[in-house]
Design a protein around this motif. Structure first.
Motif, PDB file in Angstrom:
ATOM      1  N   LEU A 122      70.855  23.967  12.793  1.00  0.00           N
ATOM      2  CA  LEU A 122      71.913  23.174  14.179  1.00  0.00           C
ATOM      3  C   LEU A 122      70.481  22.635  15.217  1.00  0.00           C
ATOM      4  O   LEU A 122      71.282  22.047  15.366  1.00  0.00           O
ATOM      5  CB  LEU A 122      71.887  24.464  14.700  1.00  0.00           C
ATOM      6  CG  LEU A 122      73.027  25.142  13.845  1.00  0.00           C
ATOM      7  CD1 LEU A 122      73.534  26.586  14.784  1.00  0.00           C
ATOM      8  CD2 LEU A 122      74.394  24.963  14.474  1.00  0.00           C
ATOM      9  N   SER A 123      69.142  22.571  14.831  1.00  0.00           N
ATOM     10  CA  SER A 123      67.961  22.019  15.325  1.00  0.00           C
ATOM     11  C   SER A 123      68.018  21.070  15.072  1.00  0.00           C
ATOM     12  O   SER A 123      68.379  19.281  15.854  1.00  0.00           O
ATOM     13  CB  SER A 123      66.336  22.214  14.940  1.00  0.00           C
ATOM     14  OG  SER A 123      66.793  23.553  15.963  1.00  0.00           O
ATOM     15  N   ALA A 124      68.306  20.510  13.481  1.00  0.00           N
ATOM     16  CA  ALA A 124      68.247  18.888  12.970  1.00  0.00           C
ATOM     17  C   ALA A 124      69.704  18.536  14.274  1.00  0.00           C
ATOM     18  O   ALA A 124      69.201  17.045  13.345  1.00  0.00           O
ATOM     19  CB  ALA A 124      68.396  19.172  11.604  1.00  0.00           C
ATOM     20  N   ASP A 125      70.407  19.555  13.584  1.00  0.00           N
ATOM     21  CA  ASP A 125      72.525  18.160  14.260  1.00  0.00           C
ATOM     22  C   ASP A 125      71.814  17.512  15.197  1.00  0.00           C
ATOM     23  O   ASP A 125      72.112  16.913  16.141  1.00  0.00           O
ATOM     24  CB  ASP A 125      73.799  19.641  13.838  1.00  0.00           C
ATOM     25  CG  ASP A 125      73.287  19.201  12.798  1.00  0.00           C
ATOM     26  OD1 ASP A 125      73.455  18.221  11.352  1.00  0.00           O
ATOM     27  OD2 ASP A 125      74.061  20.182  11.775  1.00  0.00           O
ATOM     28  N   GLY A 126      71.919  18.826  16.259  1.00  0.00           N
ATOM     29  CA  GLY A 126      71.258  18.392  17.219  1.00  0.00           C
ATOM     30  C   GLY A 126      70.365  16.889  18.113  1.00  0.00           C
ATOM     31  O   GLY A 126      70.127  16.830  18.956  1.00  0.00           O
ATOM     32  N   ALA A 127      69.633  17.004  16.836  1.00  0.00           N
ATOM     33  CA  ALA A 127      68.958  15.983  17.681  1.00  0.00           C
ATOM     34  C   ALA A 127      69.261  15.016  16.753  1.00  0.00           C
ATOM     35  O   ALA A 127      69.165  13.770  17.469  1.00  0.00           O
ATOM     36  CB  ALA A 127      66.835  15.970  16.155  1.00  0.00           C
ATOM     37  N   LEU A 128      69.834  14.548  15.970  1.00  0.00           N
ATOM     38  CA  LEU A 128      70.826  13.750  15.469  1.00  0.00           C
ATOM     39  C   LEU A 128      71.521  13.226  16.492  1.00  0.00           C
ATOM     40  O   LEU A 128      71.811  12.369  16.791  1.00  0.00           O
ATOM     41  CB  LEU A 128      71.640  13.439  14.256  1.00  0.00           C
ATOM     42  CG  LEU A 128      70.665  13.796  13.038  1.00  0.00           C
ATOM     43  CD1 LEU A 128      71.312  13.997  11.484  1.00  0.00           C
ATOM     44  CD2 LEU A 128      70.461  12.332  12.163  1.00  0.00           C
ATOM     45  N   LEU A 129      72.458  14.112  17.240  1.00  0.00           N
ATOM     46  CA  LEU A 129      73.372  14.276  18.267  1.00  0.00           C
ATOM     47  C   LEU A 129      72.913  13.528  19.238  1.00  0.00           C
ATOM     48  O   LEU A 129      73.184  12.245  20.242  1.00  0.00           O
ATOM     49  CB  LEU A 129      73.852  15.858  18.600  1.00  0.00           C
ATOM     50  CG  LEU A 129      75.302  15.809  17.913  1.00  0.00           C
ATOM     51  CD1 LEU A 129      75.664  16.956  18.024  1.00  0.00           C
ATOM     52  CD2 LEU A 129      75.269  14.297  17.110  1.00  0.00           C
ATOM     53  N   THR A 130      71.445  14.231  19.883  1.00  0.00           N
ATOM     54  CA  THR A 130      70.491  13.690  21.374  1.00  0.00           C
ATOM     55  C   THR A 130      69.852  12.354  21.693  1.00  0.00           C
ATOM     56  O   THR A 130      69.983  11.670  22.098  1.00  0.00           O
ATOM     57  CB  THR A 130      70.098  14.652  21.465  1.00  0.00           C
ATOM     58  OG1 THR A 130      69.320  15.169  20.710  1.00  0.00           O
ATOM     59  CG2 THR A 130      70.948  15.669  22.003  1.00  0.00           C
ATOM     60  N   SER A 131      68.959  11.414  19.912  1.00  0.00           N
ATOM     61  CA  SER A 131      68.452  10.766  19.580  1.00  0.00           C
ATOM     62  C   SER A 131      69.233   9.742  18.412  1.00  0.00           C
ATOM     63  O   SER A 131      68.607   8.264  19.060  1.00  0.00           O
ATOM     64  CB  SER A 131      67.431  11.214  19.576  1.00  0.00           C
ATOM     65  OG  SER A 131      66.971  12.096  18.109  1.00  0.00           O
ATOM     66  N   GLY A 132      69.908  10.272  18.137  1.00  0.00           N
ATOM     67  CA  GLY A 132      70.504   9.308  17.036  1.00  0.00           C
ATOM     68  C   GLY A 132      69.668   9.195  15.777  1.00  0.00           C
ATOM     69  O   GLY A 132      69.765   8.186  14.908  1.00  0.00           O
ATOM     70  N   SER A 133      67.965   9.829  15.627  1.00  0.00           N
ATOM     71  CA  SER A 133      67.507  10.113  14.560  1.00  0.00           C
ATOM     72  C   SER A 133      67.121  11.575  13.931  1.00  0.00           C
ATOM     73  O   SER A 133      67.181  12.278  15.341  1.00  0.00           O
ATOM     74  CB  SER A 133      66.573   8.855  14.752  1.00  0.00           C
ATOM     75  OG  SER A 133      65.806  10.015  15.618  1.00  0.00           O
ATOM     76  N   LEU A 134      66.584  11.800  13.113  1.00  0.00           N
ATOM     77  CA  LEU A 134      65.924  13.364  12.764  1.00  0.00           C
ATOM     78  C   LEU A 134      64.395  12.502  11.844  1.00  0.00           C
ATOM     79  O   LEU A 134      64.335  12.384  11.051  1.00  0.00           O
ATOM     80  CB  LEU A 134      67.109  13.459  11.467  1.00  0.00           C
ATOM     81  CG  LEU A 134      66.806  14.998  11.002  1.00  0.00           C
ATOM     82  CD1 LEU A 134      66.427  15.917  11.849  1.00  0.00           C
ATOM     83  CD2 LEU A 134      67.485  15.132   9.329  1.00  0.00           C
ATOM     84  N   PRO A 135      63.688  12.835  12.594  1.00  0.00           N
ATOM     85  CA  PRO A 135      62.875  13.179  12.832  1.00  0.00           C
ATOM     86  C   PRO A 135      61.994  14.247  10.732  1.00  0.00           C
ATOM     87  O   PRO A 135      62.103  15.256  11.588  1.00  0.00           O
ATOM     88  CB  PRO A 135      61.727  13.952  13.878  1.00  0.00           C
ATOM     89  CG  PRO A 135      62.793  14.470  14.023  1.00  0.00           C
ATOM     90  CD  PRO A 135      63.980  13.824  14.244  1.00  0.00           C
ATOM     91  N   VAL A 136      61.677  13.600   9.758  1.00  0.00           N
ATOM     92  CA  VAL A 136      61.584  14.662   8.712  1.00  0.00           C
ATOM     93  C   VAL A 136      60.062  14.432   8.519  1.00  0.00           C
ATOM     94  O   VAL A 136      59.101  13.030   8.269  1.00  0.00           O
ATOM     95  CB  VAL A 136      62.153  13.851   7.697  1.00  0.00           C
ATOM     96  CG1 VAL A 136      62.132  15.512   6.230  1.00  0.00           C
ATOM     97  CG2 VAL A 136      63.858  13.940   7.762  1.00  0.00           C
ATOM     98  N   THR A 137      59.209  15.151   7.832  1.00  0.00           N
ATOM     99  CA  THR A 137      57.856  14.525   7.946  1.00  0.00           C
ATOM    100  C   THR A 137      58.093  15.893   6.199  1.00  0.00           C
ATOM    101  O   THR A 137      57.949  16.516   5.996  1.00  0.00           O
ATOM    102  CB  THR A 137      57.347  16.308   8.538  1.00  0.00           C
ATOM    103  OG1 THR A 137      57.234  15.914   9.401  1.00  0.00           O
ATOM    104  CG2 THR A 137      55.266  16.244   8.029  1.00  0.00           C
ATOM    105  N   SER A 138      57.158  14.298   5.111  1.00  0.00           N
ATOM    106  CA  SER A 138      57.269  14.666   4.347  1.00  0.00           C
ATOM    107  C   SER A 138      55.594  15.687   3.514  1.00  0.00           C
ATOM    108  O   SER A 138      54.720  15.545   4.290  1.00  0.00           O
ATOM    109  CB  SER A 138      57.461  13.522   3.445  1.00  0.00           C
ATOM    110  OG  SER A 138      56.639  13.451   1.831  1.00  0.00           O
TER     111      SER A 138
END
Length: 295
Positions: A122-138
């Motif tokens: 849900l946090s990832a989906d919210g980040a996509l909706l609010t900022s248009g990007s998903l910060p992912v750390t490898s």
């Protein structure tokens, strides 16, 4: 036996039984107060000495040991009470029928751990909706081995949860219902994270919402569970922390990600609250079967 003696003995037995029920309630506020004071002070002290230890904060934050030290302090002051308060922290020793009744069912164990994954999703989906990007750390981008980070996260989470969910939650359940006790523990847990509260008010509100909501999830999931409470709570806590580390951006001081994280935790807690309310209003099978029976 004469009636007056029988009545006298029955009255004495009743008073003794009531006295035994009152014993666990006595001193709960003092125990909670000592625990909270030591948890806050010990966390500050651990944070102050961390630079001298050379332990990288991104691997393990020594402040997480504040609640564990608080439990040790309470154990010194109330040695006779600590065993009953921490009952169920570790695996049960025997395999009797009573033990099976007090373990978290496998379906609930899975639901608890899946709730941690749901919060991350849900946090990832919210980040996509609010900022248009998903910060992912490898994992390859991390400065430390993944196995070390996972182990350290679990150790730190368990150091916290032995205080919050294994000690304070059962202590407050003496006086309050499961939801109220969970909200109080979650509030204390959130206020204990002092640095998070020094950010903008919206950030602090999002963080406090998250700790309260996660505390409700854990409190309801572990209600009446008397085995493996520490590992279950620590596992949930670890999965949420790892989700924050790898998939979302709640560790940054930005307000929007923390607000999304708080909303995600609240949404994940709602099914647990609804389930608890249904269970509270649904009669058990024996009661239902005998409700309309002969009198």
């Amino acid at each position: 036996m004469p009636d007056h003696k029988r009545n006298q003995n029955e009255g004495q037995d009743r008073e003794q039984r009531q006295g035994r029920r009152r014993v666990p309630r006595s001193g709960w506020a003092a125990q909670a107060g000592v625990f909270l004071v030591v948890a806050f002070l010990a966390a500050g002290l651990c944070g102050a000495i961390q630079p001298a230890t050379g332990i990288p904060p991104e691997v393990l934050q020594l402040t997480q040991f504040g609640p564990a030290l608080a439990v040790a302090a309470v154990a010194l002051l109330w040695p006779g009470r600590i065993r009953e308060r921490l009952a169920g922290t570790l695996p049960a020793r025997s395999e009797g029928p009573a033990d099976h009744e007090t373990r978290l069912p496998s379906g609930n164990r899975a639901a608890l751990l899946l709730t941690a994954a749901l919060i991350t999703a849900l946090s990832a989906d919210g980040a996509l909706l609010t900022s248009g990007s998903l910060p992912v750390t490898s994992p390859q981008a991390l400065a430390h081995p993944l196995a070390l980070l996972v182990a350290a996260q679990l150790i730190g989470a368990c150091a916290e949860e032995i205080g919050w969910r294994c000690y304070l939650q059962p202590l407050l359940r003496i006086r309050f219902g499961p939801v109220t006790a969970s909200v109080l523990v979650g509030t204390a847990w959130g206020l204990w994270h002092v640095p998070a509260l020094t950010q903008e008010p919206a950030y602090a509100a999002g963080f406090l919402t998250a700790t309260i909501a996660m505390s409700v999830v854990l409190g309801l999931a572990l209600e009446r569970v008397r085995s493996n409470r520490l590992l279950l709570a620590g596992g949930f806590h670890t999965l949420v922390n790892l989700g924050m580390l790898f998939v979302t951006d709640e560790t940054s001081p930005a307000t929007a990600p923390m607000a999304v994280f708080g909303a995600a935790c609240l949404a994940a807690a709602l099914p647990w609250i609804a389930s608890a309310r249904r269970a509270a209003t649904t009669p058990d099978r024996i009661t239902a079967a005998t409700a309309d029976g002969p009198r």
